[in-house]
Design a protein around this motif. Structure first.
Motif, short mmCIF file in Angstrom:
data_model
loop_
_atom_site.label_atom_id
_atom_site.label_comp_id
_atom_site.label_asym_id
_atom_site.label_seq_id
_atom_site.Cartn_x
_atom_site.Cartn_y
_atom_site.Cartn_z
N GLN A 143 17.67 9.31 -1.09
CA GLN A 143 16.67 9.24 -0.03
C GLN A 143 17.27 9.83 1.24
O GLN A 143 18.26 9.32 1.77
CB GLN A 143 16.27 7.79 0.24
CG GLN A 143 15.39 7.16 -0.82
CD GLN A 143 15.05 5.73 -0.43
OE1 GLN A 143 15.77 4.81 -0.78
NE2 GLN A 143 13.96 5.56 0.29
N ILE A 144 16.69 10.90 1.74
CA ILE A 144 17.22 11.55 2.94
C ILE A 144 16.81 10.74 4.17
O ILE A 144 15.63 10.61 4.48
CB ILE A 144 16.72 13.00 3.03
CG1 ILE A 144 17.22 13.79 1.81
CG2 ILE A 144 17.21 13.65 4.33
CD1 ILE A 144 16.71 15.22 1.76
N MET A 145 17.81 10.21 4.86
CA MET A 145 17.57 9.36 6.02
C MET A 145 17.76 10.10 7.34
O MET A 145 17.17 9.75 8.36
CB MET A 145 18.51 8.14 5.99
CG MET A 145 18.61 7.46 4.62
SD MET A 145 17.03 6.84 4.01
CE MET A 145 16.76 5.48 5.12
N CYS A 146 18.63 11.12 7.33
CA CYS A 146 18.94 11.85 8.56
C CYS A 146 19.27 13.29 8.20
O CYS A 146 19.88 13.56 7.16
CB CYS A 146 20.11 11.19 9.28
SG CYS A 146 20.60 11.99 10.83
N THR A 147 18.88 14.23 9.06
CA THR A 147 19.07 15.66 8.80
C THR A 147 19.70 16.33 10.01
O THR A 147 19.32 16.07 11.15
CB THR A 147 17.72 16.34 8.50
OG1 THR A 147 17.08 15.67 7.42
CG2 THR A 147 17.92 17.80 8.13
N LEU A 192 23.49 22.70 6.15
CA LEU A 192 22.58 21.56 6.21
C LEU A 192 23.37 20.30 5.89
O LEU A 192 23.98 20.19 4.82
CB LEU A 192 21.45 21.76 5.19
CG LEU A 192 20.38 20.68 5.10
CD1 LEU A 192 19.64 20.55 6.43
CD2 LEU A 192 19.40 21.01 3.98
N ALA A 193 23.39 19.36 6.83
CA ALA A 193 24.08 18.08 6.63
C ALA A 193 23.04 16.98 6.54
O ALA A 193 22.19 16.84 7.43
CB ALA A 193 25.05 17.81 7.78
N LEU A 194 23.09 16.21 5.47
CA LEU A 194 22.12 15.14 5.23
C LEU A 194 22.84 13.81 5.06
O LEU A 194 23.93 13.76 4.51
CB LEU A 194 21.30 15.43 3.97
CG LEU A 194 20.62 16.80 3.86
CD1 LEU A 194 20.02 16.98 2.48
CD2 LEU A 194 19.56 16.95 4.94
N LEU A 217 11.49 18.49 5.84
CA LEU A 217 12.57 17.71 6.44
C LEU A 217 12.28 17.39 7.90
O LEU A 217 12.68 16.33 8.40
CB LEU A 217 13.89 18.47 6.32
CG LEU A 217 14.52 18.56 4.93
CD1 LEU A 217 15.76 19.44 4.97
CD2 LEU A 217 14.86 17.18 4.40
N TYR A 218 11.61 18.30 8.58
CA TYR A 218 11.32 18.10 9.99
C TYR A 218 9.85 17.78 10.24
O TYR A 218 9.33 18.01 11.31
CB TYR A 218 11.74 19.34 10.78
CG TYR A 218 13.22 19.60 10.69
CD1 TYR A 218 14.12 18.77 11.34
CD2 TYR A 218 13.72 20.65 9.93
CE1 TYR A 218 15.49 18.99 11.25
CE2 TYR A 218 15.08 20.88 9.83
CZ TYR A 218 15.96 20.04 10.49
OH TYR A 218 17.31 20.26 10.39
N SER A 219 9.20 17.24 9.22
CA SER A 219 7.79 16.87 9.35
C SER A 219 7.65 15.71 10.34
O SER A 219 8.40 14.73 10.27
CB SER A 219 7.22 16.45 7.99
OG SER A 219 5.94 15.89 8.14
N PRO A 220 6.68 15.78 11.25
CA PRO A 220 6.47 14.67 12.20
C PRO A 220 5.80 13.47 11.57
O PRO A 220 5.72 12.41 12.18
CB PRO A 220 5.57 15.31 13.27
CG PRO A 220 4.80 16.36 12.53
CD PRO A 220 5.77 16.91 11.51
N GLN A 245 8.30 11.59 2.83
CA GLN A 245 9.67 11.29 2.42
C GLN A 245 10.20 12.40 1.52
O GLN A 245 9.53 12.81 0.58
CB GLN A 245 9.73 9.96 1.66
CG GLN A 245 11.07 9.65 1.03
CD GLN A 245 12.16 9.40 2.07
OE1 GLN A 245 11.92 8.69 3.04
NE2 GLN A 245 13.32 9.99 1.87
N THR A 246 11.40 12.91 1.83
CA THR A 246 12.04 13.93 1.01
C THR A 246 13.27 13.34 0.33
O THR A 246 14.10 12.70 0.98
CB THR A 246 12.45 15.15 1.86
OG1 THR A 246 11.31 15.64 2.56
CG2 THR A 246 13.01 16.26 0.98
#
Length: 238
Positions: A72-76, A97-99, A176-179, A184-185
């Motif tokens: 679960q990607i929490m931060c990008t 890209l750091a996740l 990833l940058y969806s408002p 969830q990605t």
């Protein structure tokens, strides 16, 4: 953060890496031999050790559970840098890209027609965005990355190092940058695309005890507010 390794291809180094791998597996064996029915009673770190040991030492039987890792990607974070290339008077641009992810392992119990997901720890993902594989550390042809762990940290930390193409990045970044708070990605590592880095699996490389990855899958999910809350709690326990 990622593990450093060197894999110049010579018999002495292969033998040394295999010895180091076996040393790592011995430290995980007490957790790996436990039956999957005990997973709910294990800590995240213990489940991670269970996963790594079984994929290395019990691969054929382990695949019967169709294990899938879900991050679960929490931060990008995206980094763009520019520097001098090897060619005179020419600069190159590098995108990374750091996740930050919360990792789960999903198992399918075919005998019971049931599946369950268990948390196995937090971790970071370091991906080069490029149309060619990274040079340092380099990967095998058709390899997308490797997954390593550091069980000395708490919560248990998993580190994924690899690369994605520009085309994948173009498709991915809008999500990833969806408002939208209901988007969830996730990163999916399916069981038929993960392999132990060990003798006999020369098509993947990585630090001793790590897991080679030949395919990275990204899944985008969008739910209504109420449905998202209930679905996330059902499928991916935090």
């Amino acid at each position: 953060m990622r593990s450093e390794y060197n894999h110049k291809f010579n018999p002495d180094l292969v033998e040394m890496n295999e010895k180091l791998r076996k040393d790592v597996m011995r430290t995980l064996e007490n957790y790996g031999v436990r039956p999957f029915s005990e997973l709910p009673d294990m800590t995240e770190a213990e489940r991670s050790k269970w996963f790594f040991w079984n994929l290395h030492e019990n691969l054929d039987n382990f695949r019967k559970l169709e294990p899938t890792l879900i991050g679960q990607i929490m931060c990008t974070q995206t980094t763009v840098s520019e520097g001098q290339s090897m060619e005179p008077n020419k600069s190159v641009m590098e995108k990374r890209l750091a996740l930050t992810c919360k990792w789960h392992i999903r198992l399918v119990y075919s005998a019971f027609q049931n599946e369950e997901a268990h948390t196995i720890g937090e971790g970071s993902v370091d991906l080069l965005v490029s149309d060619s594989p990274p040079l340092n550390p380099s990967l095998r042809k058709n390899q997308k990355g490797y997954l390593d762990s550091d069980n000395s940290l708490y919560p248990n930390q998993l580190f994924l190092y690899g690369w994605v193409s520009e085309a994948v990045w173009d498709e991915l970044k809008q999500h990833l940058y969806s408002p939208s708070p209901n988007c969830q990605t996730d990163i999916l590592l399916r069981d038929n695309y993960v392999f132990p880095v060990k003798a006999g699996f020369d098509f993947v490389v990585g630090p001793p005890g790590s897991i080679g990855i030949t395919n990275l899958e990204f899944r985008v999910s969008s739910y209504s507010g109420e449905r998202r809350t209930s679905r996330r709690s059902e499928t991916l326990p935090r």
